[in-house]
Design an enzyme around this catalytic site. Structure first.
Site, short mmCIF file in Angstrom:
data_model
loop_
_atom_site.label_atom_id
_atom_site.label_comp_id
_atom_site.label_asym_id
_atom_site.label_seq_id
_atom_site.Cartn_x
_atom_site.Cartn_y
_atom_site.Cartn_z
N HIS A 125 -1.71 5.99 2.48
CA HIS A 125 -1.77 4.76 3.26
C HIS A 125 -2.56 4.95 4.56
O HIS A 125 -3.29 4.06 4.98
CB HIS A 125 -0.34 4.28 3.59
CG HIS A 125 -0.28 2.94 4.22
ND1 HIS A 125 0.63 2.61 5.19
CD2 HIS A 125 -1.04 1.83 4.04
CE1 HIS A 125 0.45 1.35 5.57
NE2 HIS A 125 -0.55 0.86 4.89
N CYS A 183 0.79 -1.24 0.00
CA CYS A 183 0.00 0.00 0.00
C CYS A 183 0.82 1.29 0.00
O CYS A 183 0.66 2.13 -0.88
CB CYS A 183 -0.94 0.01 1.20
SG CYS A 183 -2.16 -1.32 1.20
#
Length: 491
Positions: free
Chosen positions: A137, A78
């Site tokens: 994120h 991510c």
């Protein structure tokens, strides 16, 4: 010179066939609805890679726009994937290869220190910026957006005890949120429903400026818990499991097996032995169907708004996900299932039902959107505008898609081949036309020496050292790699 002129109600675009240009008239900039989906691999129905997937809203968007069939993330996890997209810089340029807090993007990399994030660039050029959900994120801990719906507080809700899997059963130090199964909940109790609600409310408001609106959905990120009605869409007895070759990893180099090992995650042999593989795939499909419905709610709100004819919709995922292929159920790999992502553009002057097999990356979105909206080029961008392909999907594309996973472990795609090169000089090569499952490694075969050399010539010449802000708890190979750069592994 002959020109074809399109008039899209409140905005005017001019597309010149002879010059292959896209010109945005300054007085009316298009809006951008930027929809991200966490951990969604290349299974949505419009890509045709897996049977009986229920994604009617994504499929409809694809029918009304352009699909990039061969799109890839720049990192298969991510934080670095999203950071690459929003900075316009490759992980091998910044040293931001693994996970790290969003607040350390600038501090953790000299290359990224002064970069302008994509939403900030739009704000600097007269746009209103809005965001909700998982964009970076950690949401928007950087306070990039002018308005942000802070409803992303994690990946819950969760049951009190695991339903099908816990990493505690297998490892004392490695952890994962992986588990799956239906929950007795309503849609409104799910975070993605709240994300959609916030987006719908904002779309319904009056915006005096053009807007850049990022909407970040969570599912199908683990754990795969969604209300039971989404499981009921599928007959578990008819669910297929992905293609699987038991000795698949016999022809890959040792460094590949070590880099890609994920001891906290359920491997395919365990799933088979425990009879849980179909139920896991079922849960991923249910989670995908659930998030598709939330996307549909947002797209319906746009369709019913004054902005419907002047908004470019971009739908993307931050990376893919293995569901049993390559003996694994996770992201964290340089193989196609973890790097390939859905990518759709739809809106004014984007040809409906068009698609391309050119190898492109999420890093290309930053320069593409600037060109689409008539904004000045951002010279720091390392990606390439996709506008030549959007104007003409058959346009020759001279670039490769590049993905990094750690220091000097790198993947390159073109239209036909997938090439992987590891830090020790070994590698993998797959002819995706004949071997879409990546079962036959051609890297050391004499007949493919020329192809290997061609890819080696396209590899990045420089690789930034791993930044000290990187944090990851994955396997022994990565633990040792971090220590080489003076970084203590995180357990």
């Amino acid at each position: 010179m002959q020109k074809i002129i399109f008039i899209a109600l409140s905005t005017l675009f001019i597309f010149s066939i002879e010059k292959k240009e896209w010109i945005t008239v300054e007085k009316e900039k298009p809006n951008i609805l930027f929809i991200s989906i966490d951990d969604l691999n290349d299974w949505p129905g419009f890509l045709g890679n897996f049977p009986k997937v229920h994604t009617p809203n994504m499929d409809k968007l694809a029918e009304n726009g352009m699909v990039f069939n061969n799109a890839h993330c720049q990192a298969p996890i991510c934080a670095p994937s999203r950071t690459s997209l929003f900075t316009g810089l490759y992980p091998h340029s910044t040293g931001l290869y693994y996970q790290f807090p969003d607040k350390e993007i600038h501090e953790g990399s000299e290359k990224a220190k002064n970069t302008i994030f994509l939403p900030d660039y739009f704000e600097n050029h007269g746009y209103k910026t809005l965001g909700v959900g998982k964009i970076f994120h950690n949401g928007d801990k950087l306070s990039v957006f002018q308005e942000f719906g802070d409803v992303f507080q994690g990946f819950g809700p969760r049951p009190e005890t695991p339903l099908n899997y816990s990493s505690k059963w297998f490892s004392d130090i490695r952890r994962t949120g992986t588990d799956w199964g239906p929950m007795d909940l309503s849609d409104s109790e799910m975070t993605d429903y709240e994300i959609a609600d916030w987006a719908i409310e904002k779309i319904g408001q009056n915006h005096e400026k053009p807007f850049f609106f990022a909407v970040g959905f969570i599912r199908p990120h683990v754990p795969w818990y969604v209300p039971e009605k989404w499981f009921d869409l599928f007959d578990i007895n008819s669910i297929e499991t992905p293609p699987y070759l038991e000795n698949d990893l016999d022809d890959v180099p040792e460094v590949s097996r070590r880099l890609h090992e994920m001891p906290a995650m359920p491997n395919t042999q365990w799933l088979i032995e425990e009879g849980k593989w179909k139920s896991m795939v079922h849960s991923y499909l249910a989670s995908t169907a659930f998030v598709d419905h939330q996307i549909g709610r947002v797209l319906t709100a746009l369709e019913n708004s004054p902005y419907r004819d002047n908004t470019i919709v971009v739908l993307w995922s931050d990376h893919g996900y293995h569901l049993g292929e390559k003996e694994r159920t996770c992201k964290h790999s340089l193989w196609q299932r973890a790097t390939r992502v859905p990518l759709v553009f739809a809106g004014p002057n984007i040809k409906k039902g068009s698609n391309t097999d050119a190898a492109v990356g999420l890093i290309d979105l930053y320069p593409t959107l600037l060109e689409m909206c008539g904004l000045p080029k951002y010279t720091a961008n390392e990606g390439h505008s996709l506008m030549p392909l959007i104007i003409n999907p058959k346009e020759k594309w001279p670039h490769v898609a590049i993905t990094s996973y750690g220091y000097k472990n790198i993947s390159l795609y073109d239209k036909n081949y997938h090439f992987i090169h590891y830090a020790d000089g070994t590698g993998e090569l797959y002819d995706l036309r004949k071997d879409p499952n990546e079962w036959d490694n051609l890297f050391d075969q004499p007949d493919f020496e020329k192809v290997v050399m061609q890819f080696k010539a396209l590899m990045p010449k420089n690789h930034a050292p791993i930044s000290p802000v990187n944090k990851i708890n994955a396997n022994e190979y990565i633990d040792a790699e971090l220590l080489k750069f003076g970084i203590e592994p995180q357990y």
